[in-house]
Every structure is written in structure tokens, then in C-alpha cells.
Motif scaffolding. Structure first.
Motif, PDB file in Angstrom:
ATOM      1  N   SER A 139      -3.750   5.299 -10.299  1.00 26.74           N
ATOM      2  CA  SER A 139      -4.280   6.348 -11.446  1.00 26.74           C
ATOM      3  C   SER A 139      -3.481   7.626 -10.891  1.00 26.74           C
ATOM      4  O   SER A 139      -3.416   8.010  -9.840  1.00 26.74           O
ATOM      5  CB  SER A 139      -5.751   6.541 -11.268  1.00 26.74           C
ATOM      6  OG  SER A 139      -6.332   6.848  -9.982  1.00 26.74           O
ATOM      7  N   ASP A 166      -4.748  -4.583  -6.971  1.00 28.73           N
ATOM      8  CA  ASP A 166      -5.834  -3.958  -6.336  1.00 28.73           C
ATOM      9  C   ASP A 166      -5.693  -2.662  -5.951  1.00 28.73           C
ATOM     10  O   ASP A 166      -6.464  -2.019  -5.508  1.00 28.73           O
ATOM     11  CB  ASP A 166      -6.137  -4.959  -5.419  1.00 28.73           C
ATOM     12  CG  ASP A 166      -6.699  -6.249  -5.648  1.00 28.73           C
ATOM     13  OD1 ASP A 166      -7.269  -6.311  -6.854  1.00 28.73           O
ATOM     14  OD2 ASP A 166      -6.653  -6.988  -5.008  1.00 28.73           O
ATOM     15  N   LEU A 167      -4.351  -1.813  -6.191  1.00 30.47           N
ATOM     16  CA  LEU A 167      -4.096  -0.518  -5.636  1.00 30.47           C
ATOM     17  C   LEU A 167      -4.730   0.264  -6.761  1.00 30.47           C
ATOM     18  O   LEU A 167      -5.045  -0.145  -7.988  1.00 30.47           O
ATOM     19  CB  LEU A 167      -2.626  -0.480  -5.605  1.00 30.47           C
ATOM     20  CG  LEU A 167      -1.642  -1.248  -4.769  1.00 30.47           C
ATOM     21  CD1 LEU A 167      -0.269  -0.917  -5.120  1.00 30.47           C
ATOM     22  CD2 LEU A 167      -2.083  -0.938  -3.396  1.00 30.47           C
ATOM     23  N   ASP A 168      -4.923   1.559  -6.323  1.00 32.32           N
ATOM     24  CA  ASP A 168      -5.184   2.544  -7.157  1.00 32.32           C
ATOM     25  C   ASP A 168      -3.860   3.587  -7.488  1.00 32.32           C
ATOM     26  O   ASP A 168      -3.700   4.364  -6.476  1.00 32.32           O
ATOM     27  CB  ASP A 168      -6.346   3.614  -6.483  1.00 32.32           C
ATOM     28  CG  ASP A 168      -6.886   4.950  -7.252  1.00 32.32           C
ATOM     29  OD1 ASP A 168      -6.188   4.632  -8.598  1.00 32.32           O
ATOM     30  OD2 ASP A 168      -7.504   5.411  -6.832  1.00 32.32           O
ATOM     31  N   ASP A 197       0.664  -1.242   0.115  1.00 35.89           N
ATOM     32  CA  ASP A 197      -0.174  -0.044  -0.069  1.00 35.89           C
ATOM     33  C   ASP A 197       0.707   1.260   0.006  1.00 35.89           C
ATOM     34  O   ASP A 197       0.313   2.388  -0.405  1.00 35.89           O
ATOM     35  CB  ASP A 197      -0.984   0.002   1.392  1.00 35.89           C
ATOM     36  CG  ASP A 197      -1.957  -1.029   1.307  1.00 35.89           C
ATOM     37  OD1 ASP A 197      -2.224  -1.278   0.075  1.00 35.89           O
ATOM     38  OD2 ASP A 197      -2.884  -1.345   2.089  1.00 35.89           O
ATOM     39  N   ALA A 239      -3.456  -1.476 -12.205  1.00 38.49           N
ATOM     40  CA  ALA A 239      -3.690  -0.569 -10.996  1.00 38.49           C
ATOM     41  C   ALA A 239      -4.193   0.693 -11.321  1.00 38.49           C
ATOM     42  O   ALA A 239      -4.451   1.562 -10.609  1.00 38.49           O
ATOM     43  CB  ALA A 239      -2.533  -0.654 -10.194  1.00 38.49           C
ATOM     44  N   GLY A 240      -4.033   0.962 -12.774  1.00 36.02           N
ATOM     45  CA  GLY A 240      -4.446   2.523 -13.248  1.00 36.02           C
ATOM     46  C   GLY A 240      -3.266   3.225 -13.506  1.00 36.02           C
ATOM     47  O   GLY A 240      -3.263   4.539 -13.816  1.00 36.02           O
ATOM     48  N   THR A 257       1.437   3.605  -2.828  1.00 29.44           N
ATOM     49  CA  THR A 257       0.506   4.886  -3.437  1.00 29.44           C
ATOM     50  C   THR A 257       0.952   6.119  -2.982  1.00 29.44           C
ATOM     51  O   THR A 257       0.622   7.138  -3.550  1.00 29.44           O
ATOM     52  CB  THR A 257      -0.933   4.548  -3.072  1.00 29.44           C
ATOM     53  OG1 THR A 257      -0.990   4.412  -1.446  1.00 29.44           O
ATOM     54  CG2 THR A 257      -1.458   3.262  -3.417  1.00 29.44           C
TER      55      THR A 257
END
Length: 205
Positions: free
Chosen positions: A115, A111-113, A74, A148-149, A77
Motif C-alpha cells: 500500500s 500477502d505483502l503490504d 519481502d 497486495a495493495g 516492500t
């Protein structure tokens, strides 16, 4: 009574000081993470050496090279962008191709974001002994980050590389920077320097 009040006041003051220090520490950590994060995994040390070259050649703010297995996924991010590297060890496999900690976190990364973040991938392979699977793991990490974007940057032309096949060649280019410390270590510094300049020009800085 006065002594008790003094003690209580001192205790309250100490608690406030601790909270303030914690807030400052958190601010420092977040400030440090407003930079490009540099992560790798390694089996023989080659990918770690490549990460060290990148940390030297990259001109923007960048974290110290860190093994992906040593962090909470995590945490990725929290960086402004990412440069990530993996070796290709399980040649010919459909997944788990790095044979390192990446294999354990790939699904979590999906599953991370990510973006709004630009991400570049590098990797090490052996074009002589394993030319049919050269740097395959680059594609695996690339695909996870993209899912993950993340906005992927750092594709490299296949010119100048002597290999048979690679899953990391997408639309005629490597989807990251391939390095061959086993057979072409004399070219690593130049390749890394050119790539660092390229990804900076693509907005990863």
C-alpha cells in the motif's frame, strides 16, 4: 593489568566500530532502496533485455535489473515503487503463466503490504505464434501486486498491437506494457521510452 585493560579496551572499541560500520552499511542499503526497484524473470532472455531497456530509459532513480528469483520477496516492500516484468510462457494456463520464478512467488506477493507504492508491469509475448494468449502473464503479476495493495500505473492502449486475445487487456487497455521481441523488436526502444515517460507522469519516479 594495564595490558589486560588495554586489550579489553581495544576489543570493546573494535566491537563498537563494527557495530557502527554495520549501522552505516544498513543505512546505505536502505538509502539505495529508496528508489524504484526493477525486477523481471525470463526464459529466453527477452524479458531481461526489455528490463535493460527500461533501466536505460527511466529517468528516475532505479535499481539494477534483477531476477525476481534472486531476492527475498519481502525485499520488494523496501522500494519506493516497482517496475516488474514477466514473459508469457505457459500460454492458455489459468495460473503460472510465466513459466519462470514468478510462478513460485506470486502467492507470496499477494500477502505483502504494498500500500502506498506505485507499481508498473511489463511483459514479453509472441503476437504471431501465440496471438490468442499475448502477454497474458502481465495480468497475473498485475493482479498479485494489486491484491497486495499497490497502486497500479502504466496501462497501455491496444492500438498498434497485432494480436487476437489477451487476459492482460482490462477495460480496453493492456494493464501494463506488452513487448514482442520475436516479431516487433524494432519497436521495443520506442515503446519503452514512451512508457517510461508515461509512468513517470503517473507518479512512479
Amino acid at each position: 593489568m594495564k595490558a589486560a585493560m588495554l586489550t579489553k579496551s581495544s576489543f570493546s572499541g573494535a566491537r563498537l566500530a563494527i557495530k557502527a560500520a554495520s549501522r552505516r552499511a544498513a543505512a546505505v542499503r536502505m538509502g539505495a532502496r529508496a528508489e524504484v526497484g526493477l525486477f523481471y524473470s525470463t526464459s529466453t532472455g527477452n524479458t531481461e533485455a526489455a528490463a535493460d531497456w527500461i533501466s536505460q530509459k527511466f529517468e528516475g532513480d532505479i535499481s539494477d535489473p534483477t531476477d525476481i528469483g534472486e531476492i527475498d520477496v519481502d525485499d520488494l516492500t523496501g522500494y519506493s515503487g516497482l517496475i516488474v516484468g514477466a514473459p508469457t510462457w505457459n500460454t492458455g494456463a489459468d495460473e503460472g503463466r510465466s513459466g519462470t520464478a514468478w510462478d513460485e512467488v506470486i502467492d507470496e506477493i499477494k500477502d505483502l503490504d504494498l500500500s502506498g507504492k506505485k507499481v508498473a508491469v511489463f511483459g514479453c509475448g509472441d503476437s504471431s505464434s501465440y496471438g490468442d494468449y499475448f502477454c497474458d502473464a502481465i495480468e497475473e503479476v498485475y493482479s498479485a501486486m494489486k491484491e497486495a495493495g499497490a497502486e497500479m500505473v502504466g496501462s497501455v492502449a491496444t492500438d498498434g498491437y497485432d494480436f487476437s486475445e489477451s487476459k492482460s487487456v482490462i477495460d480496453g487497455k493492456f494493464c501494463g506494457l506488452p513487448l514482442d521481441e520475436d516479431n516487433e523488436s524494432d519497436m521495443t526502444e520506442e515503446r519503452v521510452a514512451a512508457w517510461c515517460a508515461q509512468i513517470a507522469g503517473e507518479g512512479l519516479a
